[in-house]
Design a protein around this motif. Structure first.
Motif, short mmCIF file in Angstrom:
data_model
loop_
_atom_site.label_atom_id
_atom_site.label_comp_id
_atom_site.label_asym_id
_atom_site.label_seq_id
_atom_site.Cartn_x
_atom_site.Cartn_y
_atom_site.Cartn_z
N ILE A 24 0.84 -1.19 0.00
CA ILE A 24 0.00 0.00 0.00
C ILE A 24 0.88 1.25 0.00
N VAL A 25 0.63 2.14 -0.95
CA VAL A 25 1.36 3.41 -1.04
C VAL A 25 0.56 4.51 -0.32
N VAL A 26 -0.74 4.52 -0.53
CA VAL A 26 -1.63 5.41 0.25
C VAL A 26 -2.82 4.57 0.70
N SER A 27 -3.01 4.51 2.02
CA SER A 27 -4.07 3.65 2.56
C SER A 27 -5.45 4.28 2.37
N GLU A 28 -6.45 3.47 2.51
CA GLU A 28 -7.82 3.98 2.37
C GLU A 28 -8.14 5.06 3.41
N PRO A 29 -7.80 4.88 4.70
CA PRO A 29 -8.08 5.96 5.66
C PRO A 29 -7.32 7.25 5.34
N ASP A 30 -6.07 7.12 4.88
CA ASP A 30 -5.31 8.33 4.52
C ASP A 30 -5.93 9.03 3.32
N LEU A 31 -6.35 8.25 2.34
CA LEU A 31 -7.02 8.83 1.18
C LEU A 31 -8.25 9.62 1.61
N GLN A 32 -9.07 8.96 2.41
CA GLN A 32 -10.35 9.59 2.77
C GLN A 32 -10.16 10.83 3.62
N ALA A 33 -9.16 10.80 4.52
CA ALA A 33 -8.91 11.97 5.37
C ALA A 33 -8.42 13.15 4.53
N ARG A 34 -7.53 12.87 3.60
CA ARG A 34 -6.99 13.94 2.75
C ARG A 34 -8.05 14.50 1.82
N ILE A 35 -8.90 13.63 1.29
CA ILE A 35 -9.95 14.09 0.38
C ILE A 35 -10.95 14.98 1.12
N ALA A 36 -11.20 14.66 2.38
CA ALA A 36 -12.07 15.53 3.19
C ALA A 36 -11.45 16.92 3.34
N GLU A 37 -10.12 16.96 3.57
CA GLU A 37 -9.42 18.25 3.68
C GLU A 37 -9.49 19.04 2.37
N LEU A 38 -9.24 18.35 1.27
CA LEU A 38 -9.31 19.02 -0.04
C LEU A 38 -10.71 19.59 -0.27
N GLY A 39 -11.72 18.80 0.08
CA GLY A 39 -13.10 19.25 -0.09
C GLY A 39 -13.40 20.50 0.73
N ALA A 40 -12.86 20.54 1.93
CA ALA A 40 -13.07 21.71 2.80
C ALA A 40 -12.38 22.94 2.22
#
Ligand code: IMP
Ligand code: MG
Length: 195
Positions: A24-40
């Motif tokens: 795994i290079v980017v995990s599912e929890p890391d993806l989802q947390a970062r995408i939430a930040e980008l969305g904000a």
């Protein structure tokens, strides 16, 4: 955000055994947390001028889906499909528009949603192509950028993760159309031809 909290591909146990899916290079929890930040951030930046999100198929389909749900604005969603000629793991920079936009971009705030920027040639082409349609603004949100690989200037307003220079699959990204349905970003551990 799986209910199990499993970082891997738990719901796809048969894929688990596929030896061409690497670490795994980017995990599912890391993806989802970062995408939430980008969305904000996008929500704050585009307050009062809701963007037209333009997803680049096929690779950005999952990212677009998750990102759009974190943007608290009345966005519109469109898709383009491009294919860049080249080998399975290297683009040639010659881009073909497979599916064009059928909306007018004049005076629209366009935000291109892209899966990954490697050489940057695909995005550079797309930016020039879309700018010719006179949007009010044109920005790019790329989930992944390969460190040090860009061969052309690309202006990236939002970036999810910078990753090392290796071929990755999952979360929309493929090799020969496979592995797009993995929930995390994995290194590709198979042979370059994809078989
Ligand atoms: P670029 O033109 O070299 O920046 O490549 C961009 C396109 O190539 C992306 O939109 C992807 O479709 C594809 N691509 C580049 N690197 C990878 C990778 O590591 N995995 C899967 N697809 C990739
Ligand atoms: Mg691709």
């Amino acid at each position: 955000m799986t209910s199990s909290g499993d970082e891997s591909v738990g719901q796809l146990s048969r894929l688990d055994a596929d030896s061409s899916i690497g670490r795994i290079v980017v995990s599912e929890p890391d993806l989802q947390a970062r995408i939430a930040e980008l969305g904000a951030r996008i929500t704050a930046d585009y307050d009062g001028r809701p963007p037209l999100l333009v997803g680049v198929l096929k690779g950005a389909f999952m990212f677009m889906t998750d990102l759009s749900r974190w943007i608290q604005l009345p966005v519109e969603v469109e898709f383009m499909a491009v294919s860049s000629y080249g080998s399975a793991t290297r683009t040639s920079g010659v881009v073909r528009i497979v599916k064009d936009l059928d909306v007018d971009l004049v005076d629209r705030h366009v935000l291109v949603v892209e899966d990954i920027v490697d050489s940057g040639l695909t995005l550079n082409y797309l930016q020039r192509y879309l700018l010719a349609r006179q949007p009010a603004s044109l920005e790019v949100c790329a989930l992944l950028v390969k460190e040090g690989q860009q061969r052309t200037a690309v202006d990236l307003r939002y970036v999810g993760f910078t990753i090392p220079n290796e071929f990755v699959v999952g979360y929309g990204l493929d090799i020969d159309e496979r592995f797009r349905n993995l929930s995390a970003i994995h290194a590709y551990a198979g042979s370059a031809g994809g078989s």
